[in-house]
Design an enzyme around this catalytic site. Structure first.
Site, PDB file in Angstrom:
ATOM      1  N   ASP A   1       0.832  -1.306  -0.084  1.00  0.00           N
ATOM      2  CA  ASP A   1       0.032   0.057  -0.090  1.00  0.00           C
ATOM      3  C   ASP A   1       0.821   1.285  -0.186  1.00  0.00           C
ATOM      4  OD1 ASP A   1       0.982  -0.282   2.593  1.00  0.00           O
ATOM      5  OD2 ASP A   1      -0.981  -0.775   3.372  1.00  0.00           O
TER       6      ASP A   1
ATOM      7  N   ASN B   1      -6.840  -2.200  14.528  1.00  0.00           N
ATOM      8  CA  ASN B   1      -8.382  -2.431  14.259  1.00  0.00           C
ATOM      9  C   ASN B   1      -8.441  -3.745  13.243  1.00  0.00           C
ATOM     10  OD1 ASN B   1      -7.290  -1.536  11.777  1.00  0.00           O
ATOM     11  ND2 ASN B   1      -8.805   0.244  11.451  1.00  0.00           N
TER      12      ASN B   1
ATOM     13  N   HIS C   1      -7.110  -4.406  10.606  1.00  0.00           N
ATOM     14  CA  HIS C   1      -6.560  -4.161   9.064  1.00  0.00           C
ATOM     15  C   HIS C   1      -5.528  -4.844   8.666  1.00  0.00           C
ATOM     16  CE1 HIS C   1      -4.416  -0.278   9.185  1.00  0.00           C
ATOM     17  NE2 HIS C   1      -3.421  -1.348   9.480  1.00  0.00           N
TER      18      HIS C   1
ATOM     19  N   GLU D   1      -9.440  -1.770   5.656  1.00  0.00           N
ATOM     20  CA  GLU D   1     -10.034  -1.278   6.622  1.00  0.00           C
ATOM     21  C   GLU D   1     -11.353  -2.144   7.181  1.00  0.00           C
ATOM     22  OE1 GLU D   1      -7.982   0.328   8.488  1.00  0.00           O
ATOM     23  OE2 GLU D   1      -7.669   2.428   8.013  1.00  0.00           O
TER      24      GLU D   1
END
Ligand code: PGA
Length: 536
Positions: free
Chosen positions: A67, A136, A138, A143
Site C-alpha cells: 500500500d 483495528n 486491518h 479497513e
C-alpha cells in the site's frame, strides 16, 4: 493458521527474515509482497544483514508493496516509497526496477490501482506476502467494513488507523486520509503469507484474530481461508487464554478470559445429573478439548457447587460427585493444569478482581440456595476448607430442617427457592388474591418475575410475604457484616437486579455503612472466576 510465538521482537524479526531468505533461496526470482509500518523494520534489517553475509541474494527478486498513502509525494519521508528505500531497498542488492509500490503521486488513483493489480498478475502473483496487522484488524489498508474490496483500490483510512499512524507525523492532521492498497483477493491469492505482530498494542487484535470467526469487521480473520498462513508474533502480542468451567445443576458453562480479563468466549452444555460422575467429567473433558483445539488455552479453572478439597470434589449437593478427583482426571486427560474451587468462591473472586474490585468483600448469591464467597486481600478465604457457606448459617434455632441436617439454615428462609415456597403457601391460603390468580395462570409456576409483577400490580398478599422475606434477608446480611466488616457486600442472582423492590428496601433495612452492591458480572461471575483460578 500456524502460530509461532517468539520471546521478543528481535526473535520475531529473525524468524521472519529466515523465512523470507529461504523463499528467495528456493526461488531466486520469487515475487515478494512487502509491508511497511514499524513491525517489519527489524526483519528488513536482518534481511540486510543476511544479504551482506552472502546468505541471500536479492538480485533476481521482484517486490510489490501492499500500500501507499494517497496523495503523497515520493520525497515525503512519510511515504511508503521513502520508507522502503530507507529500510530495505538501499541496504540490499535488489534492482530498483524490480521493486513496485503503488504510486501516490498519480492524478487518477483508479487507473493506478488497475495498473498495479495487472502488474502483479503479469508477474504470476505473489509467492510470499509479508503482512503487519493494524490495531483495528486491518491488513494492508483493508479497513474493517461491511464489504471488503477484493482488488487493489483507493480507500479511506479509519479514525483508528489515522490515530495509530499519527505517531509517525508531526500531528494527526498531517496523516493522509486515503490510501491505495492491495485488496483482500490480491493478498489471499499469494501462495504463502507471513503475518507479523509485536507488542502490547497488538495483544487485543491478535486475541480477536485467533478467537473470532471470519468476519469483515476484523479483515485479518479472512486469512483463515488461506491454506498457508503463519502468524509470527512476540509474547507481548500473543494472548494466553484461560478457560473457566462453571458446573451447575442444569448446565456446565465454559468461558475464556484473556490476559486482560476480557470474557472472549462463552458456551454451555447440559449437566447430565442422572449419570455417574465419570460421565459428567467425560462430557466436560470433551468440551474442553474442542475449545482447546481452537483457542490457545494455558490453564483451566473449575468451579463446582459443594465441598472442595484440593483437586477433589468431596461432596456436591444435587450432583453425583462424592470424593471425586475431577481436577486430577481433567489434568490427565487434557495435559494442562486444572484448578478447582467452590463455585460461589469463584464468583466472589471474579467480583473482587474485575467487578466491584474491592480488596475485602463478601459475595452472596441468591438462587436455589444461598452461596457465599469471602474475599480477603483479593484472595478467596477457605479456612480449613469450605469457609463461606453462609447459606447454612443458622438464623432460627429449631427452624426449618435443611438437607444439610441442620435446622434453621439461612437459605431455608432467604434463598429464591424459599421465597417461591413462601409465595406458594401464601397464595394457597389466600385464594382470592391476585397472587393466587397469577400463579394459576402461569400453570402453578412461580419465579421472581411473577412475584415482582404481582407486587407491582398492588397484591397485598405478595407484598406482605416479600416484606417478611426481606426481613430474613436483612438478618443474614447484618450478621455477616458484623463479623467481617467488609468493604462491600455484593449480591448476585437474577432477583437482585430488581432495584426498587429488592435492593433499595434491603439497603434501608440493613442500615449499615458497608455498601451493598449488585454483581456486575451476574451469571458470568462463576465462569470468569473459575478462569481466574487458572490465571492467578
Ligand atoms: P505497525 O502497523 O507495524 O506500525 O504496527 C501495522 C499495520 O497497521 O498494518
Amino acid at each position: 493458521m500456524r502460530v509461532i510465538v517468539c520471546n521478543d521482537y528481535d526473535e520475531m524479526s529473525k524468524k521472519a527474515a529466515k523465512l523470507v531468505a529461504s523463499q528467495i533461496n528456493l526461488k531466486p526470482n520469487c515475487v515478494l509482497g512487502l509491508a511497511t509500518g514499524s513491525t517489519p523494520v527489524g526483519m528488513y534489517q536482518e534481511l540486510a544483514n543476511l544479504n551482506h553475509a552472502g546468505e541471500v541474494d536479492f538480485s533476481e527478486v521482484v517486490s510489490f508493496n501492499l500500500d501507499e498513502y494517497y496523495p503523497i509525494s515520493r520525497e515525503n519521508n512519510q511515504s511508503y516509497y521513502y520508507f522502503m528505500q530507507q529500510q530495505l531497498f538501499s541496504k540490499v542488492n535488489i534492482k530498483p526496477e524490480r521493486t513496485h509500490i503503488p504510486n501516490g503521486e498519480v492524478e487518477d488513483p483508479d487507473e493506478e490501482c488497475k495498473r498495479y493489480e495487472a502488474l502483479i498478475q503479469e508477474h504470476g502473483g505473489i509467492d510470499l506476502q509479508i503482512l503487519g496487522i493494524g490495531q483495528n484488524g486491518h491488513i494492508g489498508f483493508n479497513e474493517p467494513d461491511e464489504n471488503l474490496n477484493s482488488l487493489t483500490h483507493l480507500t479511506d483510512l479509519t479514525e483508528s488507523t489515522i490515530e495509530a499512524n499519527s505517531r509517525f507525523f508531526q500531528s494527526k492532521s498531517e496523516v493522509p486520509t486515503k490510501a491505495l492498497t492491495m485488496g483482500m483477493a490480491t493478498i489471499l491469492k499469494s501462495k504463502k503469507i507471513v503475518l507479523l505482530a509485536s507488542g502490547r498494542a497488538k495483544h487485543k487484535v491478535v486475541a480477536e484474530l485467533l478467537t473470532s470467526d471470519i468476519n469483515t469487521g476484523i479483515p485479518a480473520t479472512m486469512l483463515k481461508v488461506h491454506p498457508d498462513v503463519v502468524l509470527i508474533c512476540d509474547k507481548e502480542a500473543y494472548s494466553s487464554m484461560y478457560l473457566g468451567v462453571d458446573i451447575g445443576g442444569s448446565s456446565v458453562k465454559f468461558g475464556i478470559i484473556d490476559e486482560e480479563y476480557n470474557l472472549i468466549y462463552k458456551d454451555s452444555i447440559p449437566t447430565r445429573i442422572s449419570q455417574p460422575a465419570e460421565v459428567i467429567a467425560d462430557d466436560i473433558a470433551k468440551m474442553c478439548k474442542k475449545i482447546m483445539a481452537k483457542y490457545p488455552i494455558v490453564g483451566i479453572g473449575v468451579g463446582a457447587p459443594g465441598s472442595i478439597s484440593g483437586k477433589i470434589i468431596t461432596e456436591a449437593s444435587n450432583l453425583p460427585f462424592r470424593d471425586f478427583p475431577l481436577a486430577e482426571i481433567l489434568e490427565k486427560e487434557l495435559g494442562i493444569p486444572v484448578e478447582l474451587n467452590n463455585d460461589a468462591n469463584c464468583a466472589a473472586l471474579a467480583e473482587a478482581t474485575i467487578g466491584t474490585k474491592a480488596k475485602n468483600m463478601l459475595m452472596i448469591t441468591l438462587g436455589t440456595g444461598i452461596g457465599g464467597g469471602i474475599v480477603i486481600d483479593r484472595k478467596i478465604y477457605s479456612g480449613l476448607g469450605d469457609a463461606g457457606e453462609i447459606g447454612h448459617m443458622c438464623i432460627q434455632a429449631d427452624g426449618i430442617l435443611c438437607p444439610c441436617g441442620q435446622r434453621g439454615c439461612w437459605e431455608k428462609y432467604a434463598s429464591v427457592s424459599a421465597l417461591v415456597e413462601q409465595m406458594q403457601a401464601a397464595a394457597k391460603e389466600n385464594k382470592d388474591s391476585l397472587l393466587y390468580q397469577m400463579i394459576q395462570e402461569n400453570h402453578e409456576m412461580v419465579d421472581g418475575k411473577l412475584i415482582f409483577s404481582a407486587i407491582k400490580q398492588g397484591c397485598e398478599v405478595a407484598k406482605a410475604v416479600f416484606d417478611k422475606y426481606l426481613d430474613w434477608l436483612t438478618v443474614g446480611i447484618r450478621n455477616v457484616i458484623m463479623i467481617f466488616r467488609p468493604e462491600t457486600v455484593v449480591l448476585a442472582g437474577g432477583i437482585t437486579t430488581e432495584k426498587e423492590l429488592l435492593l433499595k428496601p434491603l439497603i434501608e433495612r440493613v442500615a449499615s455503612d458497608v455498601p451493598i452492591k449488585i454483581s456486575k458480572l451476574q451469571s458470568d461471575a462463576g465462569v470468569v472466576g473459575a478462569a481466574l483460578l487458572a490465571r492467578d
